[in-house]
Design a protein around this motif. Sequence first.
Motif, PDB file in Angstrom:
ATOM      1  N   GLU A 141       0.858  -1.186   0.000  1.00  0.00           N
ATOM      2  CA  GLU A 141       0.000   0.000   0.000  1.00  0.00           C
ATOM      3  C   GLU A 141       0.892   1.233   0.000  1.00  0.00           C
ATOM      4  N   ASN A 170      -4.479   4.902  -2.416  1.00  0.00           N
ATOM      5  CA  ASN A 170      -5.733   5.354  -1.800  1.00  0.00           C
ATOM      6  C   ASN A 170      -6.336   6.482  -2.637  1.00  0.00           C
ATOM      7  N   GLU A 214      -7.615   1.682  -3.616  1.00  0.00           N
ATOM      8  CA  GLU A 214      -8.325   1.524  -2.341  1.00  0.00           C
ATOM      9  C   GLU A 214      -9.317   2.677  -2.165  1.00  0.00           C
ATOM     10  N   LYS A 231     -10.843  -4.773   2.769  1.00  0.00           N
ATOM     11  CA  LYS A 231      -9.915  -4.528   3.875  1.00  0.00           C
ATOM     12  C   LYS A 231     -10.726  -4.243   5.137  1.00  0.00           C
ATOM     13  N   ASP A 278     -11.878  -0.110   1.383  1.00  0.00           N
ATOM     14  CA  ASP A 278     -11.003   0.198   2.522  1.00  0.00           C
ATOM     15  C   ASP A 278     -11.830   0.477   3.777  1.00  0.00           C
TER      16      ASP A 278
HETATM   17 MG    MG Z   1      -5.867   2.309   2.465  1.00  0.00          MG
END
Ligand code: MG
Length: 292
Positions: free
Chosen positions: A59, A118, A150, A201, A180
């Motif tokens: 990530e 993200n 994400e 996640k 996420d």
């Molecule tokens: Mg994230």
Amino acid sequence: RAKTDGRGIFRVYSPEMGSKMRRYHYLLEEMRLALATQNFSLSFQPIVHVEDCSIDYFESLVRWNHPAEGMITPGEFIPIAEESNLILELGDWILFEACRQMAAWYNAGMRKVRISVNISAVQLKHRRMHQWVMQTIDKAGLPPSALLLEITESCFIDAPQKVIEEFEKLREDGVQIAIDDFGTGFSSLSTLAELPIDVIKVDKLFIDQANVNPKYDKILNSISELGQHLNLKIVAEGVEQAQQFELVKKLGIQCVQGYLISRPETSRNVGSKVLNSNFSQVAQSGTNVWQP
Ligand code: MG
Ligand code: C2E
Ligand code: MG
Ligand code: MG
């Protein structure tokens, strides 16, 4: 800006508001400068398979080392970047930089590992996702299958159909999508089945609670089963203790991310340390080799 304070009392100004506003404008100006002078960087945290602790993906997490204040957390500056729309420019830089770095690793032989980025709600609103992402990975020389986006659960819930279609197109081209902070946004099971996603996640909150409250074991177990039925990969976020790792493993969750395995690392350290390490030893002994 004037606001009501919940009790219906109209507040025009308080000293505390003044200092918040000053901080907001100060950080906004400093972020503009940081963008222009390349003062942002990315850290990378591995998400590993529970089974053998091999890396599934990294990530990318943005970092800001301010010349006078030192590290300022994304928790503080991302909301300001979002409110001001500076996240559009910053997010362009983040996506390209993450793809550029991953392309370098890919070309160095790291073929099975992917990178995630993200994406915030503001970007979903203002960028045409498919075109923006495909152009960026093309420019960076990264295959689409090496990228994962994400998006928080709450973002997904508010996303209009048009945005969902952008994700569908991206998935057709091989880019994966992760939901996420799952469990904090209250999506219904039926929406979950319809969303164009590959990965869930599970928020750190659930992993923290699972140790102290047996009800959360059951919730995690249901999420794990749901993942198996819907053919989604489940990642447990924020695993800090060997005990949590064992629990997650027992529940059949496939992947973990957390300080137990590794903290977010600079690209340099990823290159030199992470790729040569044995994560399964780390998970079993419960010691973190990345901590200084
Ligand atoms: Mg994230
Ligand atoms: P997130 O996307 O849920 O990222 C995971 C956060 O959990 C990261 O914090 C990571 O350092 C932290 N974390 C990972 N493992 C552990 C653990 O075992 N224990 C604890 N206590 N924390 C752990 P970070 O880097 O401070 O980022 C916070 C949030 O800021 C992110 O949450 C994400 O919402 C946002 N953010 C960070 N980088 C970016 C970015 O490049 N773009 C956007 N739009 N948002 C970002
Ligand atoms: Mg998260
Ligand atoms: Mg989170």
